[in-house]
Design an enzyme around this catalytic site. Structure first.
Site, PDB file in Angstrom:
ATOM      1  N   ARG A 134       0.873  -1.188  -0.035  1.00  0.00           N
ATOM      2  CA  ARG A 134       0.042   0.030  -0.086  1.00  0.00           C
ATOM      3  C   ARG A 134       0.896   1.219  -0.043  1.00  0.00           C
ATOM      4  O   ARG A 134       1.877   1.205   0.491  1.00  0.00           O
ATOM      5  CB  ARG A 134      -1.222  -0.011   1.318  1.00  0.00           C
ATOM      6  CG  ARG A 134      -1.915  -1.209   1.292  1.00  0.00           C
ATOM      7  CD  ARG A 134      -2.694  -1.139   2.457  1.00  0.00           C
ATOM      8  NE  ARG A 134      -3.595  -2.273   2.568  1.00  0.00           N
ATOM      9  CZ  ARG A 134      -3.515  -3.398   3.208  1.00  0.00           C
ATOM     10  NH1 ARG A 134      -2.262  -3.604   3.877  1.00  0.00           N
ATOM     11  NH2 ARG A 134      -3.976  -4.453   3.293  1.00  0.00           N
ATOM     12  N   LYS A 177      -2.038  -2.054   7.704  1.00  0.00           N
ATOM     13  CA  LYS A 177      -3.616  -1.674   7.753  1.00  0.00           C
ATOM     14  C   LYS A 177      -4.446  -2.514   8.764  1.00  0.00           C
ATOM     15  O   LYS A 177      -5.226  -2.099   9.601  1.00  0.00           O
ATOM     16  CB  LYS A 177      -4.263  -1.802   6.534  1.00  0.00           C
ATOM     17  CG  LYS A 177      -5.725  -1.220   6.461  1.00  0.00           C
ATOM     18  CD  LYS A 177      -6.079  -1.330   5.122  1.00  0.00           C
ATOM     19  CE  LYS A 177      -7.602  -0.758   5.165  1.00  0.00           C
ATOM     20  NZ  LYS A 177      -8.105  -0.785   3.850  1.00  0.00           N
ATOM     21  N   HIS A 187      -3.774   3.454  -5.909  1.00  0.00           N
ATOM     22  CA  HIS A 187      -4.223   2.086  -5.423  1.00  0.00           C
ATOM     23  C   HIS A 187      -4.281   0.967  -6.563  1.00  0.00           C
ATOM     24  O   HIS A 187      -4.285  -0.170  -6.096  1.00  0.00           O
ATOM     25  CB  HIS A 187      -5.444   2.262  -4.334  1.00  0.00           C
ATOM     26  CG  HIS A 187      -5.675   1.132  -3.426  1.00  0.00           C
ATOM     27  ND1 HIS A 187      -4.498   0.872  -2.396  1.00  0.00           N
ATOM     28  CD2 HIS A 187      -6.394   0.218  -3.570  1.00  0.00           C
ATOM     29  CE1 HIS A 187      -5.172  -0.310  -1.809  1.00  0.00           C
ATOM     30  NE2 HIS A 187      -6.179  -0.654  -2.545  1.00  0.00           N
ATOM     31  N   ARG A 223      -1.625  -1.607  -6.597  1.00  0.00           N
ATOM     32  CA  ARG A 223      -1.539  -2.808  -5.736  1.00  0.00           C
ATOM     33  C   ARG A 223      -2.623  -3.988  -6.316  1.00  0.00           C
ATOM     34  O   ARG A 223      -2.194  -5.208  -6.212  1.00  0.00           O
ATOM     35  CB  ARG A 223      -2.101  -2.539  -4.430  1.00  0.00           C
ATOM     36  CG  ARG A 223      -2.393  -3.486  -3.181  1.00  0.00           C
ATOM     37  CD  ARG A 223      -2.751  -2.800  -2.064  1.00  0.00           C
ATOM     38  NE  ARG A 223      -3.291  -4.021  -1.112  1.00  0.00           N
ATOM     39  CZ  ARG A 223      -2.902  -4.813  -0.301  1.00  0.00           C
ATOM     40  NH1 ARG A 223      -1.269  -4.928  -0.344  1.00  0.00           N
ATOM     41  NH2 ARG A 223      -3.501  -5.667   0.363  1.00  0.00           N
ATOM     42  N   HIS A 239      -3.358  -9.884   3.157  1.00  0.00           N
ATOM     43  CA  HIS A 239      -4.793 -10.184   3.295  1.00  0.00           C
ATOM     44  C   HIS A 239      -5.038 -11.022   4.476  1.00  0.00           C
ATOM     45  O   HIS A 239      -4.498 -12.482   4.285  1.00  0.00           O
ATOM     46  CB  HIS A 239      -5.405 -10.663   1.939  1.00  0.00           C
ATOM     47  CG  HIS A 239      -5.715  -9.225   1.016  1.00  0.00           C
ATOM     48  ND1 HIS A 239      -4.736  -9.047   0.127  1.00  0.00           N
ATOM     49  CD2 HIS A 239      -6.787  -8.578   1.037  1.00  0.00           C
ATOM     50  CE1 HIS A 239      -5.083  -7.996  -0.642  1.00  0.00           C
ATOM     51  NE2 HIS A 239      -6.652  -7.637  -0.113  1.00  0.00           N
ATOM     52  N   TYR A 269      -9.440 -11.556  -7.284  1.00  0.00           N
ATOM     53  CA  TYR A 269      -8.149 -11.365  -8.260  1.00  0.00           C
ATOM     54  C   TYR A 269      -7.842 -12.644  -9.149  1.00  0.00           C
ATOM     55  O   TYR A 269      -7.368 -12.595 -10.108  1.00  0.00           O
ATOM     56  CB  TYR A 269      -6.980 -11.061  -7.632  1.00  0.00           C
ATOM     57  CG  TYR A 269      -6.933  -9.727  -6.446  1.00  0.00           C
ATOM     58  CD1 TYR A 269      -6.506  -8.525  -7.167  1.00  0.00           C
ATOM     59  CD2 TYR A 269      -7.412  -9.888  -5.286  1.00  0.00           C
ATOM     60  CE1 TYR A 269      -6.454  -7.496  -6.394  1.00  0.00           C
ATOM     61  CE2 TYR A 269      -7.274  -8.735  -4.297  1.00  0.00           C
ATOM     62  CZ  TYR A 269      -6.835  -7.670  -5.006  1.00  0.00           C
ATOM     63  OH  TYR A 269      -6.974  -6.303  -4.362  1.00  0.00           O
TER      64      TYR A 269
END
Length: 329
Positions: free
Chosen positions: A199, A224, A281, A284, A307, A316
């Site tokens: 990020r 995050k 973003h 990413r 994640h 994805y």
């Protein structure tokens, strides 16, 4: 908290709570007066008494937000972004209103006006921050608001997840245009975002002490989701970082850039390159999609991307449909 006085043959009850307007009622029977006093005290302990307009009239919404910006925001990981957000809110007319003259309808109007100019996800973040500010004011600063006005209004639903991929030649155009920026940091930032899937905030917070070029490891101490992770570095990453290291000298940080500087530079790059509808973003998203296209498994990609829920990575996987078809024959 409550007092009962007998006047003119009747019983007058008054319940007081600091910062709130007193409540009073008159009864003919003493038992009725005691029952009402007891029930009102219980209600006061659970949800509070109506706020005293005189106490709320002394504080404006802007003054409350300024205190929140100065005392609470600096402790947050997104302090720079939230400071900008609060400063923008202070320019709205409702920021000059006292807390005695503010309600959910005020912020519902603000929500609707903002939705005409920005994305729903942006408005949702702004309302979440406002709601937290009011919660802090009520719970920690003893501002006698009976309820949080933001909780009373509906929040925008999140926008559809973006799935923007780089088109043919767009990465080359990005990198070439970024070379026109002062220094080499924007070009390096773009390349590292594509290679690592990190990020923007993680990249800008990186220290050289977190990176082991010999072992090709990059340690991210705070992410995050609140956890640390260590990601492997591609050879292209290592080459880019070695170039940055030569320029950095004794600097502790990898990038000498702020979020606002990146935002301004990105706008210039988009304009000069002619590339449309691309956010930083999105790099990413591009990086994670490429990891799958290289044949990495979901656990392996999760290790790099950070994640915690593998289901978040499923969006994805549609990028690899052609590869699966080729394997099936």
């Amino acid at each position: 908290m409550s007092t009962i006085r007998k006047r003119n043959g009747k019983y007058q009850v008054q319940v007081r709570l600091q910062g709130s307007a007193p409540m009073s009622k008159t009864f003919t029977r003493l038992e009725d007066a005691k029952t009402w006093a007891r029930l009102t005290e219980i209600e006061a302990e659970q949800i509070g008494l109506p706020a005293d307009p005189r106490a709320l009239a002394k504080v404006t919404v802007g003054e409350m937000l300024e205190r929140y910006r100065d005392e609470v925001v600096p402790k947050k990981r997104g302090a720079e972004y939230e400071t900008i957000m609060v400063n923008a809110m202070l320019r709205h007319p409702w920021a000059k209103r006292s807390l005695a003259h503010i309600d959910g309808a005020t912020f519902a109007e603000h929500r609707d006006a903002r939705l005409r100019t920005v994305l729903p996800c942006t408005v949702k973040r702004e309302l979440a921050m406002l709601q937290h500010a009011f919660d802090v004011a009520i719970k920690d600063w003893s501002i006698p608001l009976r309820a949080n006005p933001i909780k009373a209004i509906s929040k925008p639903t999140g926008a559809k997840k973006r799935d923007r991929r780089l088109g043919r030649g767009e990465l080359a155009r990005l990198v070439q245009t970024a070379k026109q920026c002062k220094g080499d940091h924007m070009r390096a930032l773009i390349l590292l975002a594509i290679e690592t899937g990190m990020r923007q905030g993680e990249l800008l917070a990186a220290k050289w002490s977190h990176i082991n070029l010999a072992a090709r490891h990059w340690f991210i101490p705070l992410t995050k989701n609140g956890e640390s992770r260590t990601i492997p570095l591609t050879r292209r990453c290592v080459r880019t970082l070695r170039i940055l290291k030569k320029v950095a000298g004794d600097a502790k940080g990898v990038f000498d850039l702020t979020r606002e500087a990146v935002k301004c530079s990105w706008r210039r790059i988009m304009k000069r390159s002619g590339i449309e509808n691309l956010n930083f973003h999105d790099l990413r998203h591009e990086a994670i999609s490429r990891f799958f296209e290289r044949g990495l498994s979901v656990p392996e990609v999760s290790l790099i991307s950070g994640h915690k829920d593998a289901r978040m990575l499923f969006r994805y996987t549609h990028m690899t449909a052609a590869h699966v078809l080729a394997k099936l024959g």
